[in-house]
Design a protein around this motif. Sequence first.
Motif, PDB file in Angstrom:
ATOM      1  N   ALA A   1       0.849  -1.185   0.000  1.00 31.87           N
ATOM      2  CA  ALA A   1       0.000   0.000   0.000  1.00 31.87           C
ATOM      3  C   ALA A   1       0.890   1.242   0.000  1.00 31.87           C
ATOM      4  N   LEU A   2       0.654   2.199   0.900  1.00 31.20           N
ATOM      5  CA  LEU A   2       1.518   3.374   0.971  1.00 31.20           C
ATOM      6  C   LEU A   2       2.814   3.045   1.706  1.00 31.20           C
ATOM      7  N   ILE A   3       2.687   2.169   2.712  1.00 38.63           N
ATOM      8  CA  ILE A   3       3.839   1.704   3.486  1.00 38.63           C
ATOM      9  C   ILE A   3       3.831   0.177   3.432  1.00 38.63           C
ATOM     10  N   THR A   4       4.995  -0.421   3.197  1.00 36.49           N
ATOM     11  CA  THR A   4       5.081  -1.877   3.117  1.00 36.49           C
ATOM     12  C   THR A   4       4.924  -2.499   4.495  1.00 36.49           C
ATOM     13  N   ILE A   5       4.826  -3.822   4.535  1.00 38.46           N
ATOM     14  CA  ILE A   5       4.698  -4.541   5.803  1.00 38.46           C
ATOM     15  C   ILE A   5       5.866  -4.228   6.724  1.00 38.46           C
ATOM     16  N   ASP A   6       7.077  -4.101   6.151  1.00 40.52           N
ATOM     17  CA  ASP A   6       8.255  -3.834   6.976  1.00 40.52           C
ATOM     18  C   ASP A   6       8.570  -2.346   7.105  1.00 40.52           C
ATOM     19  N   GLY A   7       7.609  -1.488   6.757  1.00 43.44           N
ATOM     20  CA  GLY A   7       7.740  -0.080   7.089  1.00 43.44           C
ATOM     21  C   GLY A   7       8.402   0.805   6.058  1.00 43.44           C
ATOM     22  N   GLN A   8       8.560   0.340   4.825  1.00 43.19           N
ATOM     23  CA  GLN A   8       9.193   1.154   3.790  1.00 43.19           C
ATOM     24  C   GLN A   8       8.128   1.908   2.987  1.00 43.19           C
ATOM     25  N   ARG A   9       8.445   3.125   2.636  1.00 48.19           N
ATOM     26  CA  ARG A   9       7.526   3.907   1.803  1.00 48.19           C
ATOM     27  C   ARG A   9       7.517   3.352   0.375  1.00 48.19           C
ATOM     28  N   THR A  10       6.338   3.336  -0.231  1.00 46.94           N
ATOM     29  CA  THR A  10       6.214   2.964  -1.636  1.00 46.94           C
ATOM     30  C   THR A  10       5.956   4.238  -2.453  1.00 46.94           C
ATOM     31  N   PRO A  11       6.003   4.150  -3.769  1.00 44.43           N
ATOM     32  CA  PRO A  11       5.666   5.331  -4.572  1.00 44.43           C
ATOM     33  C   PRO A  11       4.283   5.895  -4.252  1.00 44.43           C
ATOM     34  N   ARG A  12       3.355   5.046  -3.779  1.00 41.23           N
ATOM     35  CA  ARG A  12       2.006   5.529  -3.475  1.00 41.23           C
ATOM     36  C   ARG A  12       1.980   6.459  -2.263  1.00 41.23           C
ATOM     37  N   TYR A  13       2.970   6.337  -1.382  1.00 43.22           N
ATOM     38  CA  TYR A  13       3.088   7.324  -0.305  1.00 43.22           C
ATOM     39  C   TYR A  13       3.386   8.690  -0.914  1.00 43.22           C
ATOM     40  N   ASP A  14       4.338   8.735  -1.820  1.00 43.99           N
ATOM     41  CA  ASP A  14       4.698  10.008  -2.459  1.00 43.99           C
ATOM     42  C   ASP A  14       3.545  10.558  -3.289  1.00 43.99           C
ATOM     43  N   PHE A  15       2.851   9.666  -4.007  1.00 45.05           N
ATOM     44  CA  PHE A  15       1.698  10.111  -4.798  1.00 45.05           C
ATOM     45  C   PHE A  15       0.643  10.747  -3.877  1.00 45.05           C
ATOM     46  N   SER A  16       0.343  10.046  -2.782  1.00 47.28           N
ATOM     47  CA  SER A  16      -0.683  10.535  -1.859  1.00 47.28           C
ATOM     48  C   SER A  16      -0.256  11.843  -1.215  1.00 47.28           C
ATOM     49  N   GLN A  17       1.003  11.929  -0.849  1.00 43.18           N
ATOM     50  CA  GLN A  17       1.508  13.160  -0.235  1.00 43.18           C
ATOM     51  C   GLN A  17       1.320  14.352  -1.170  1.00 43.18           C
ATOM     52  N   GLU A  18       1.608  14.150  -2.441  1.00 41.40           N
ATOM     53  CA  GLU A  18       1.440  15.239  -3.403  1.00 41.40           C
ATOM     54  C   GLU A  18      -0.029  15.644  -3.528  1.00 41.40           C
ATOM     55  N   ILE A  19      -0.902  14.655  -3.661  1.00 48.50           N
ATOM     56  CA  ILE A  19      -2.338  14.944  -3.804  1.00 48.50           C
ATOM     57  C   ILE A  19      -2.877  15.598  -2.537  1.00 48.50           C
ATOM     58  N   ASN A  20      -2.463  15.076  -1.378  1.00 45.12           N
ATOM     59  CA  ASN A  20      -3.016  15.513  -0.096  1.00 45.12           C
ATOM     60  C   ASN A  20      -2.466  16.854   0.376  1.00 45.12           C
ATOM     61  N   THR A  21      -1.446  17.346  -0.268  1.00 41.17           N
ATOM     62  CA  THR A  21      -0.902  18.641   0.136  1.00 41.17           C
ATOM     63  C   THR A  21      -1.115  19.722  -0.916  1.00 41.17           C
ATOM     64  N   SER A  22      -1.218  19.336  -2.193  1.00 40.21           N
ATOM     65  CA  SER A  22      -1.295  20.357  -3.249  1.00 40.21           C
ATOM     66  C   SER A  22      -2.681  20.504  -3.873  1.00 40.21           C
ATOM     67  N   TRP A  23      -3.596  19.560  -3.612  1.00 39.50           N
ATOM     68  CA  TRP A  23      -4.907  19.617  -4.271  1.00 39.50           C
ATOM     69  C   TRP A  23      -6.084  19.360  -3.334  1.00 39.50           C
ATOM     70  N   LEU A  24      -6.116  18.182  -2.706  1.00 39.50           N
ATOM     71  CA  LEU A  24      -7.317  17.754  -1.992  1.00 39.50           C
ATOM     72  C   LEU A  24      -7.712  18.669  -0.838  1.00 39.50           C
ATOM     73  N   PRO A  25      -6.806  19.070   0.058  1.00 39.90           N
ATOM     74  CA  PRO A  25      -7.276  19.924   1.167  1.00 39.90           C
ATOM     75  C   PRO A  25      -7.773  21.280   0.705  1.00 39.90           C
ATOM     76  N   GLN A  26      -7.169  21.797  -0.374  1.00 37.23           N
ATOM     77  CA  GLN A  26      -7.564  23.118  -0.873  1.00 37.23           C
ATOM     78  C   GLN A  26      -8.939  23.071  -1.533  1.00 37.23           C
ATOM     79  N   VAL A  27      -9.102  22.160  -2.484  1.00 40.53           N
ATOM     80  CA  VAL A  27     -10.396  22.081  -3.168  1.00 40.53           C
ATOM     81  C   VAL A  27     -11.459  21.527  -2.220  1.00 40.53           C
ATOM     82  N   GLY A  28     -11.039  20.645  -1.301  1.00 46.79           N
ATOM     83  CA  GLY A  28     -11.983  20.104  -0.328  1.00 46.79           C
ATOM     84  C   GLY A  28     -12.573  21.171   0.567  1.00 46.79           C
TER      85      GLY A  28
END
Length: 472
Positions: A323-350
């Motif tokens: 998912a965003l973080i692997t079972i052993d605690g490593q960030r995946t690309p989806r963490y970075d994708f979500s971070q970008e969406i959640n900081t540059s678009w979703l909270p503002q338009v939301g």
Amino acid sequence: MSDHDVTTSSLSLSRRDVLRAAAIGASLAAAAAPLAASANRQAGAAAAEPAAAVSADCSNLPLVGGPEFPIGIFWPPPPFETNRDRYQEIKDAGFTFVVTGNYLFDEFITDYALTQADQAGLQVLVADDPGVKAVTRLFTINDDRTVPNSITIADARTHIQRALGRYSRHVSFAGFNLFDEPFPVNYPTLGKATQIVRELGPTALPYSNLLPGQGPDYDTYVGEYVKQTKPPLISFDRYPLLADGSDDLNYFQNWVQIRKAGLTANLPTWVYIQTLAYNNHRSPTKEELLWQINVSLAYGAKGIQYFTYWTPDPARGEGFQPALITIDGQRTPRYDFSQEINTSWLPQVGRQLKPLVSELVVHANETHLPPATTPFTPDAYLRSVTGGAVILGRFASPDSAQADTRWLLVANRSHKQSTTVQLRTEARKVRRADRFDPGTNSYVELRDPSRIPVTVGPGAATLLRLRGGSDA
């Protein structure tokens, strides 16, 4: 759809039941003995009458009230990774709240998780407090002592009060996740538990999340949930990105029915989005994450939740991939994708959309409409929409001072390619048009309000504000 859901003929377990099964067993075992003893003590005693129904006003509730758009995670770090750094990592990705789970199923680790959330500035919905979980899942709340495995209303109040006493000292405590994906048989008890939380903790959110589905029986399923539980919001989960590369078209019908239920009951609607691959479902790209969010916003979503944040362990089945973080605690690309969406678009338009009321949702320039969706036709605001396929969500303000203003979210129907459309507006209704700029949190006036070109990337959207005049 590969997920089990509520269709026109059945109710079935979904993939979330697999995740919660072990936690339920452990937490309920811890609570069962004292609750059973308490129930036995009440046998033969005078029955306690339920209190009067609580007001449906949700303006004072965490996450529902206020201007901030709620962005949540399901399946947080497990106990051995529950620490300040991990919760700051959640906050840094733009999330505003956590739904507990992933073996956080006793009051001690839950209290510790709330401490980490206090420090990070996150809010928390507690899912697995043993007493609350037992009240809602193991027992039926019923003062009829002939009902098997029942607990009195008075005892249910006692256990919920104890849980409120444990957690309410934390600034991060937002409420309880009372039930994930209930069946209709659960509604009477869930309704009583929801009412008790509202009475004893009027600033605590009594949250539940519904099964997915579509068809006439699904309308009944959601309608009876609202009628019997009197919830503060309607939340559901459905994951449309299938392993063969296609999308579940019934995703839209599910949203059509949820949107209608929310508007009918005057309740905000929330949704979970898919962040990972699992049985018969693919891992989403950044564009597919964004697409799920923008489709949901167009259909009126007032809260977005991610399933999942931490990757479930293999022993839980269903073939969960990172998912965003692997079972052993490593960030995946989806963490970075979500971070970008959640900081540059979703909270503002939301923030722009949260106080508004969904007025209509139409699909324009789509050759084969998904089931139950509505095609664009000219109306009082738009004469035509030409170009690529888009979903148009139109919103109005409940403030009478803005009666001549509408907001229009233009969402790309595709998560694979960019598209361009031209909107022609009605001059009598639209005398000025502005485009929302999330970078500056402001609107920029467009030169020609009668013809508005819009280009959106894969999965992306644009928010417009259409304003009339005093004689419009």
